[in-house]
Design an enzyme around this catalytic site. Sequence first.
Site, mmCIF file in Angstrom:
data_model
loop_
_atom_site.group_PDB
_atom_site.id
_atom_site.type_symbol
_atom_site.label_atom_id
_atom_site.label_comp_id
_atom_site.label_asym_id
_atom_site.label_seq_id
_atom_site.Cartn_x
_atom_site.Cartn_y
_atom_site.Cartn_z
ATOM 1 C CG ASP A 141 -9.223 -6.581 -7.232
ATOM 2 O OD1 ASP A 141 -9.865 -7.385 -7.618
ATOM 3 O OD2 ASP A 141 -8.524 -6.809 -5.860
ATOM 4 C CE LYS A 144 -13.703 -9.715 -9.232
ATOM 5 N NZ LYS A 144 -12.633 -8.570 -8.874
ATOM 6 C CG ASP A 169 -7.009 -10.309 -8.554
ATOM 7 O OD1 ASP A 169 -6.443 -10.975 -8.727
ATOM 8 O OD2 ASP A 169 -7.653 -9.904 -7.213
ATOM 9 C CG ASN A 170 -10.246 -11.566 -8.395
ATOM 10 O OD1 ASN A 170 -10.208 -10.582 -8.004
ATOM 11 N ND2 ASN A 170 -9.798 -12.600 -7.594
ATOM 12 C CD GLU A 199 -8.499 -12.978 -3.770
ATOM 13 O OE1 GLU A 199 -8.009 -13.488 -4.822
ATOM 14 O OE2 GLU A 199 -9.488 -12.467 -3.732
#
Length: 214
Positions: A141, A144, A169-170, A199
């Site tokens: 996380d 990226k 994540d993401n 989120e």
Amino acid sequence: TRSTRPQRLLKAVQKRATRGDPQSVISAIDHFCRHSEWAMNVGDEKGSILDSVVSELNPEKVLELGTYCGYSTVRIARLLPPGARLITLEFNADYAAIARQVISWAGLEDKIQLVEGASEDWIPRMKEHFGIETFDFVFLDHWKDRYLPDTKLMEDCGLLRKGTVLLADNVICPGVPDYLEYVRNSLSYKSSYFKSHLEYTKAEDGLEKSVFLG
Ligand code: SAM
Ligand code: MG
């Protein structure tokens, strides 16, 4: 001078959460982010998916890439069995200082080692510096563009074993197309997507769970 968002997030924890009660720390941060200011924590909705992956795995050695204020750190650590260890990496010293106080407020400092520095510098030193053989679970996380190179670095450093679970994540928002392409097409991983939302918003986002097959 004006306070920073992480400082205001910490204030919310100190005001609303009970010392030694991780769940109250998580709730205080979610409340702050829903009602006062958005912040880049994994959040409550994706957080419950993270919880189920961690609970099912019951990992003893955990690596988190990207601590920020320690929200997901607390979320993961509160579910770990006695004697388990979570190493979390954060290269921003201001965020790390806030995270230390959030972790301490939750009473979880015995389980968590917060390491200040860049993932690409620390991953190669995990074995010699922390005596880690392999990780059972890795939560990705951080920025990226580092998911893919750091995954390959963990492979090259022998930190993954057959059965190690990577949870990223993401993967939709902001998105990590190069990483998804890799884990979904590599014969070394069995990968699946958990659809959710970014989120504290209604925008689609999700987590990618990838089991390393060796
Ligand atoms: N995992 C946290 C949570 O859910 O509560 C949120 C982490 S936030 C999205 C990403 C964090 O990773 C930022 O605090 C950033 O400073 C840190 N970061 C980004 N790239 C990094 C790197 N290469 N090494 C260490 N930390 C990094
Ligand atoms: Mg995130």
